[in-house]
Design a protein around this motif. Structure first.
Motif, PDB file in Angstrom:
ATOM      1  N   UNK A  31       0.790  -1.222   0.000  1.00 16.95           N
ATOM      2  CA  UNK A  31       0.000   0.000   0.000  1.00 16.95           C
ATOM      3  C   UNK A  31       0.822   1.273   0.000  1.00 16.95           C
ATOM      4  N   UNK A  32       2.155   1.170  -0.068  1.00 15.62           N
ATOM      5  CA  UNK A  32       2.992   2.358  -0.064  1.00 15.62           C
ATOM      6  C   UNK A  32       3.081   2.961  -1.462  1.00 15.62           C
ATOM      7  N   UNK A 199      10.248   1.484  -1.395  1.00 12.18           N
ATOM      8  CA  UNK A 199       8.962   0.924  -1.811  1.00 12.18           C
ATOM      9  C   UNK A 199       9.120  -0.260  -2.752  1.00 12.18           C
ATOM     10  N   UNK A 200      10.310  -0.501  -3.260  1.00 14.15           N
ATOM     11  CA  UNK A 200      10.509  -1.646  -4.141  1.00 14.15           C
ATOM     12  C   UNK A 200      11.639  -1.422  -5.116  1.00 14.15           C
ATOM     13  N   UNK A 201      12.039  -2.487  -5.786  1.00 12.91           N
ATOM     14  CA  UNK A 201      13.127  -2.422  -6.767  1.00 12.91           C
ATOM     15  C   UNK A 201      12.549  -2.067  -8.139  1.00 12.91           C
ATOM     16  N   UNK A 202      12.096  -0.846  -8.278  1.00  9.30           N
ATOM     17  CA  UNK A 202      11.541  -0.376  -9.546  1.00  9.30           C
ATOM     18  C   UNK A 202      11.745   1.138  -9.648  1.00  9.30           C
ATOM     19  N   UNK A 203      11.552   1.667 -10.868  1.00 12.12           N
ATOM     20  CA  UNK A 203      11.715   3.082 -11.133  1.00 12.12           C
ATOM     21  C   UNK A 203      10.352   3.732 -11.353  1.00 12.12           C
ATOM     22  N   UNK A 204      10.273   5.026 -11.062  1.00 12.35           N
ATOM     23  CA  UNK A 204       9.039   5.786 -11.267  1.00 12.35           C
ATOM     24  C   UNK A 204       9.344   7.018 -12.106  1.00 12.35           C
ATOM     25  N   UNK A 205       8.546   7.211 -13.138  1.00 12.81           N
ATOM     26  CA  UNK A 205       8.629   8.399 -13.990  1.00 12.81           C
ATOM     27  C   UNK A 205       7.371   9.221 -13.758  1.00 12.81           C
ATOM     28  N   UNK A 206       7.534  10.535 -13.455  1.00 12.54           N
ATOM     29  CA  UNK A 206       6.355  11.349 -13.147  1.00 12.54           C
ATOM     30  C   UNK A 206       6.454  12.758 -13.725  1.00 12.54           C
ATOM     31  N   UNK A 207       5.593  13.088 -14.683  1.00 15.90           N
ATOM     32  CA  UNK A 207       5.453  14.487 -15.088  1.00 15.90           C
ATOM     33  C   UNK A 207       4.828  15.283 -13.951  1.00 15.90           C
ATOM     34  N   UNK A 208       5.152  16.588 -13.893  1.00 20.08           N
ATOM     35  CA  UNK A 208       4.652  17.419 -12.797  1.00 20.08           C
ATOM     36  C   UNK A 208       4.216  18.777 -13.327  1.00 20.08           C
ATOM     37  N   UNK A 209       3.258  19.375 -12.623  1.00 19.72           N
ATOM     38  CA  UNK A 209       2.743  20.692 -12.980  1.00 19.72           C
ATOM     39  C   UNK A 209       2.463  21.468 -11.708  1.00 19.72           C
ATOM     40  N   UNK A 210       2.982  22.695 -11.636  1.00 15.75           N
ATOM     41  CA  UNK A 210       2.717  23.611 -10.524  1.00 15.75           C
ATOM     42  C   UNK A 210       1.968  24.815 -11.070  1.00 15.75           C
ATOM     43  N   UNK A 284      -6.037  -0.814  -5.697  1.00 12.74           N
ATOM     44  CA  UNK A 284      -5.961   0.610  -6.056  1.00 12.74           C
ATOM     45  C   UNK A 284      -6.106   1.470  -4.802  1.00 12.74           C
ATOM     46  N   UNK A 285      -5.040   2.237  -4.497  1.00 12.66           N
ATOM     47  CA  UNK A 285      -5.033   3.051  -3.289  1.00 12.66           C
ATOM     48  C   UNK A 285      -5.716   4.393  -3.533  1.00 12.66           C
ATOM     49  N   UNK A 286      -6.217   4.948  -2.450  1.00 12.92           N
ATOM     50  CA  UNK A 286      -6.834   6.267  -2.499  1.00 12.92           C
ATOM     51  C   UNK A 286      -6.760   6.884  -1.114  1.00 12.92           C
ATOM     52  N   UNK A 287      -6.473   8.164  -1.047  1.00 11.61           N
ATOM     53  CA  UNK A 287      -6.551   8.881   0.218  1.00 11.61           C
ATOM     54  C   UNK A 287      -6.633  10.373  -0.052  1.00 11.61           C
ATOM     55  N   UNK A 312      -6.473  12.391   7.325  1.00 14.51           N
ATOM     56  CA  UNK A 312      -6.841  11.643   6.129  1.00 14.51           C
ATOM     57  C   UNK A 312      -8.285  11.159   6.193  1.00 14.51           C
ATOM     58  N   UNK A 313      -8.906  11.001   5.020  1.00 13.43           N
ATOM     59  CA  UNK A 313     -10.273  10.502   4.926  1.00 13.43           C
ATOM     60  C   UNK A 313     -10.480   9.870   3.547  1.00 13.43           C
ATOM     61  N   UNK A 314     -11.602   9.144   3.392  1.00 16.07           N
ATOM     62  CA  UNK A 314     -11.945   8.464   2.130  1.00 16.07           C
ATOM     63  C   UNK A 314     -10.781   7.598   1.647  1.00 16.07           C
ATOM     64  N   UNK A 315     -10.231   6.800   2.546  1.00 15.61           N
ATOM     65  CA  UNK A 315      -9.037   6.004   2.267  1.00 15.61           C
ATOM     66  C   UNK A 315      -9.430   4.625   1.733  1.00 15.61           C
ATOM     67  N   UNK A 316      -8.638   4.121   0.789  1.00 17.86           N
ATOM     68  CA  UNK A 316      -8.813   2.785   0.237  1.00 17.86           C
ATOM     69  C   UNK A 316      -7.449   2.091   0.169  1.00 17.86           C
ATOM     70  N   UNK A 317      -7.397   0.841   0.635  1.00 20.76           N
ATOM     71  CA  UNK A 317      -6.219  -0.032   0.470  1.00 20.76           C
ATOM     72  C   UNK A 317      -4.921   0.538   1.030  1.00 20.76           C
ATOM     73  N   UNK A 318      -5.013   1.244   2.144  1.00 17.33           N
ATOM     74  CA  UNK A 318      -3.811   1.739   2.812  1.00 17.33           C
ATOM     75  C   UNK A 318      -4.186   2.252   4.202  1.00 17.33           C
ATOM     76  N   UNK A 319      -3.193   2.585   5.042  1.00 21.26           N
ATOM     77  CA  UNK A 319      -3.512   3.117   6.367  1.00 21.26           C
ATOM     78  C   UNK A 319      -4.228   4.464   6.281  1.00 21.26           C
TER      79      UNK A 319
END
Length: 333
Positions: A31-32, A199-210, A284-287, A312-319
């Motif tokens: 769930x991380x 969180x694991x042996x993998x890479x994350x690619x993330x576009x960002x917008x401010x 599928x996580x949600x918070x 936090x509220x409306x949480x799914x599949x995580x603390x």
């Protein structure tokens, strides 16, 4: 419950419970996600002039609930032939302390009339997870206690590093920045361990917008939105789903030095996890989180400090818990 051979039946129950609770409640990453939930604040709408900026942030996270795919408290059971369903109550507590050294460099280089910038962060994490299992069948409690111990633990160390490049366009009353971040698997991770800093042996690619805007009376709003795409965890064969993470802040100045407002975040996983032992719902996580924030900006403008707490509220599949931040931002040159 009538049992003709109590010893044999209890052995069967213990075996069934062991099988039921050997697998994690969630996917391999438990769930991380790779996200500093609620980290940005007033600086979303603050002009960023060319230079080097340092940040030293402290986060405390506390959760006494874990939610399932329906948003209910996690509960489990084991079905034993000839006995029936044995309900098991699950109590989980998660405590995490995170220190985030971060550096941002706004260059003089212009790209499409915006300033080119870079940032890097490397969280240092201490996390403790405590799981309790209990059942109406008192004779099973020793087995449940042993199983709970395998799902509990404490770890500390370096987490996963994020490096980003962006272009920052600023006008008198608004700001827009777009870029791309990469998260590397620098954190300690061991498949099957109850608590992992990475969180694991993998890479994350993330576009960002401010994006942000400031009105004439000083009221300002800002948001930072990212969309994360993950590769496959080479230790587990699980590919975590893609997720949207947005932080937002609405603040108002009290004079030249103080800011008060409301801060929040949203985390929504848009695609399912894929791989062996992944639940059919895809984990599928949600918070969502929201709460008050207050900031102090120095008269020199070279440093600032802020504090915020979000529930936090409306949480799914995580603390589900409470996150607090105490942050120091300062200009290095």
């Amino acid at each position: 419950m009538t049992v003709s051979n109590p010893v044999r039946r209890l052995a069967v129950l213990a075996s069934a419970l062991t099988a039921a609770f050997t697998a994690p409640a969630f996917a391999a990453e438990n769930g991380q996600v790779r996200a500093l939930l609620g980290a940005p604040s007033y600086e979303l709408a603050t002009p960023q002039f060319p230079g080097v900026y340092g940040q030293l942030w402290y986060q405390h996270y506390s959760a006494d609930k874990v939610k399932d795919n329906n948003g209910d408290d996690v509960s489990q059971s084991a079905t034993v032939p000839g006995v029936g369903v044995v309900p098991v109550k699950v109590d989980t507590k998660v405590r995490a302390d995170v220190i985030v050294p971060r550096v941002t460099w706004i260059t003089e280089q212009l790209v499409a009339d915006g300033r080119l910038g870079f940032s890097a962060s490397l969280p240092l994490v201490k996390q403790r997870t405590t799981v309790g299992l209990s059942s109406p069948v008192a004779a099973l409690q020793p087995t449940l206690n042993a199983l709970a111990a395998t799902r509990s633990g404490e770890e500390s160390g370096i987490a996963d590093m994020e490096v980003a490049g962006f272009v920052d366009w600023q006008q008198e009353a608004s700001r827009l920045a777009g870029g791309l971040a990469v998260v590397a698997p620098t954190g300690d991770y061991e498949a099957g361990r109850a608590v992992n800093i990475g969180t694991g042996k993998y890479w994350t690619l993330r576009p960002l917008l401010v994006a942000s805007h400031v009105w004439e009376n000083g009221f300002q709003i800002g948001t930072r939105t990212t969309y994360s795409v993950n590769s496959t965890n080479r230790d587990t064969g699980v590919k975590s789903g893609q997720y949207l993470h947005a932080d937002w802040a609405a603040v108002y100045p009290l004079g030249d030095l103080w800011r008060i407002g409301v801060q929040g975040y949203a985390l929504v996983q848009t695609t399912k996890d894929k791989g062996a032992n992944v639940a059919a719902d895809g984990n599928k996580v949600q918070t969502y989180g929201a709460g008050p924030t207050v900031a102090y900006l120095s008269e020199s403008g070279t440093w600032a400090i802020d504090f915020k707490v979000m529930q936090e509220f409306a949480v799914r599949n995580r603390p589900e818990g409470t996150v607090g931040w105490l942050r120091l931002n300062f200009r290095v040159d």
